[in-house]
Design an enzyme around this catalytic site. Structure first.
Site, PDB file in Angstrom:
ATOM      1  N   CYS A 220      18.688 -68.311 -65.935  1.00  0.00           N
ATOM      2  CA  CYS A 220      18.972 -69.718 -66.207  1.00  0.00           C
ATOM      3  C   CYS A 220      18.506 -70.555 -65.027  1.00  0.00           C
ATOM      4  O   CYS A 220      18.592 -70.125 -63.871  1.00  0.00           O
ATOM      5  CB  CYS A 220      20.469 -69.907 -66.435  1.00  0.00           C
ATOM      6  SG  CYS A 220      20.996 -71.635 -66.512  1.00  0.00           S
ATOM      7  N   ASN A 378      16.166 -82.444 -67.340  1.00  0.00           N
ATOM      8  CA  ASN A 378      17.388 -81.804 -67.808  1.00  0.00           C
ATOM      9  C   ASN A 378      18.606 -82.485 -67.186  1.00  0.00           C
ATOM     10  O   ASN A 378      18.907 -82.282 -66.013  1.00  0.00           O
ATOM     11  CB  ASN A 378      17.341 -80.314 -67.438  1.00  0.00           C
ATOM     12  CG  ASN A 378      18.590 -79.580 -67.842  1.00  0.00           C
ATOM     13  OD1 ASN A 378      19.462 -80.108 -68.521  1.00  0.00           O
ATOM     14  ND2 ASN A 378      18.678 -78.315 -67.431  1.00  0.00           N
TER      15      ASN A 378
END
Length: 529
Positions: A220, A378
């Site tokens: 991630c 993001n």
């Protein structure tokens, strides 16, 4: 896709003449069904949404206030309700997309059960979710248009003017919007990336996001242990995506090149340099090395000649090579420039905090070589947004010489600061973050990767707390249904949302008076008007 009710009517009339035994087919009903399903394949959707996204990118280049946004969806229903909300509150889906997060696929859609975001989930889960999302978005089109056609039929039966209703049908704006789909690091080599890309595009995605981590040890973006690949390996995967788009006829498909280099300190391999100053040598320059003599080398050491010296790259016990400290920003800039030079359309830079000035610093350097560089950013739930903005405000106040003695810098999340000047300033910064980053830092698209993961957990938590506690049914009646009714949320009529009205109308079209319909007087949904 461009079918109007009139053109569909004309086509069915022509076909009925050609095929003499189609007397049971109603021209108006067939035309209606054709209009209600404007997208026949996923490739129709990919081409349509790629055009939308390219237009939006051009508009942003001319006016940075015209940025775009999306929310991550882990189910088709979530995406559908997101677009329903946009239609309800803003009367449009313009500049609103859906993001498909690999993190949420891993956590919520894998047959293995909940997984971390490390590319362990089935690669086929990604195109399946794209297909599911577009199934729900197309059903939203069908439902709304079905209601319009009911209005049209009622007006025609009553002898009323139907122009306004026909205009609503012909000028209908679809719930189908672009999806930016996370293909992680490609789930394998460049051939595997190409094959998966084709499946995702065929399902309807017009934009693919691929990162520069190794595919077999992918992490991630907000976890430690990230390992990047040399640029040559990454370019091969960008090429694979472009070939997939071109093969399928999506000539203007969008590639989002994501770099994790700001948080990555390791690389899996050392690329081969053909000549000084080439791309491989620039990558090698970032690797931590120690100068040695041949006598100092251990058996089976890996050695390089670098800048005329014999050096030993620092290698960990697991065989990975370590980058020099303080090279991360330089690596981000080189990654981004290289990606744009080799076929990428948009950039994604994973950052440790949401800081406009920090993003701007990197983008300004990239724009020196690529003036039209644009970011997908993001707005991650992995950031503590409240704490980050309170810290930024405190730092700014300190720089301005303002007295901050009322605040404990080690405890800025304290609820004691809610309602204070600090709280108001930090919340204002959060509110304006997307506008500021679009204007100052080249952010074309803002997304939240995992919002509906958190909202689902929060809402179910609150309902369970009340329902299994003292409130009983009041927890649902007041906490859910009453709010749905008063907000005018279409989903309160869940039978219609799931397609019962559409099905009733189809039954009537297919069977006439013999149709057994669900929407009669005894349908309890009538309680909701």
């Amino acid at each position: 896709m461009s079918t109007t009710y009139k053109s569909a009517l004309d086509l069915v009339r022509e076909l009925k003449q050609k095929h003499g035994n189609w007397q049971n087919i109603s021209e108006s009903d067939a035309a209606r069904m054709m209009v209600q399903n404007r997208f026949k394949t996923g490739l129709d959707i990919a081409k349509y949404t790629a055009d939308i996204m390219r237009k939006d990118m051009e508009e942003y280049d001319n006016d940075t206030s015209q940025y775009t946004q999306s929310l991550g969806a882990w189910h088709g229903f979530i995406a559908q309700q997101t677009m329903y909300a946009n239609k309800k509150y803003f009367n449009t889906t313009s500049k609103k997309y859906i993001y498909l997060s690999g993190w949420m696929v891993a956590a919520l859609r894998s047959e293995f059960g909940p997984l971390p975001d490390q590319s362990m989930h089935e690669k086929t889960a990604v195109p399946k979710l794209v297909e599911e999302i577009y199934t729900f978005l197309r059903q939203a089109d069908t439902k709304v248009l079905n209601d319009y056609f009911r209005e049209l039929n009622a007006a025609e039966e009553a002898g009323q003017d139907t122009k306004a209703i026909q205009d609503k049908i012909d000028n209908f704006e679809s719930h189908v919007v672009p999806i930016i789909a996370d293909i992680d690091a490609g789930f394998g080599n460049e051939e595997a990336t190409y094959l998966l890309a084709k499946k995702i595009i065929e399902a309807g995605a017009c934009a693919l996001q691929i990162e520069n981590q190794v595919s077999d040890a992918k992490q991630c973006g907000h976890q430690a242990g990230k390992v990047t690949v040399p640029h040559e390996d990454y370019i091969a995967k960008i090429n694979a995506l472009r070939y997939a788009f071109l093969e399928l006829g999506v000539e203007n498909g969008i590639i989002v090149a994501r770099t994790d280099s700001e948080g990555a300190s390791l690389t899996q391999k050392i690329p081969v340099s053909q000549e000084p100053g080439d791309l491989a040598s620039k990558y090698i320059d970032f690797i931590e090395m120690e100068e040695i003599t041949l006598d100092q080398a251990n058996e089976n050491d890996s050695l390089l000649k670098h800048d005329g010296k014999l050096v030993r790259p620092v290698r960990l016990a697991n065989g990975l090579y370590q980058f020099r400290e303080e090279t991360n920003i330089d690596r981000v800039v080189l990654d981004c420039v290289t990606a744009l030079e080799n076929g990428a359309d948009l950039l994604w830079i994973e950052t440790p905090t949401p800081d406009v000035a920090h993003i701007k610093m990197m983008v300004d350097r990239i724009k020196e070589q690529q003036p039209k560089a644009k970011l997908v950013y993001n707005n991650s739930p992995s950031f503590n947004w409240t704490l980050n903005f309170r810290k930024q405000i405190i730092a700014r106040w300190e720089e301005e010489g303002k007295d901050i003695s009322a605040y404990d810098k080690d405890n800025l999340m304290s609820a004691d600061y809610d309602g204070t000047e600090l709280d108001a300033a930090a919340d204002e910064a959060a509110k304006n973050f997307q506008k500021d980053a679009a204007r100052e830092a080249g952010v074309f698209h803002h997304l939240i990767t995992l919002p509906t993961y958190h909202t689902a957990a929060l809402e179910v938590h609150n309902l369970a707390k009340g329902y299994f506690g003292e409130d009983g049914m009041l927890a649902y009646a007041a906490g859910v249904q009453r709010k749905e009714i008063r907000e005018g949320i279409a989903c309160v009529k869940h039978q219609a949302m799931a397609g019962s009205d559409i099905g009733d109308d189809h039954k009537e079209i297919f069977s006439g008076d013999n149709a057994l319909k669900a929407g009669g007087g005894k349908n309890t949904m009538n309680q909701f008007g």
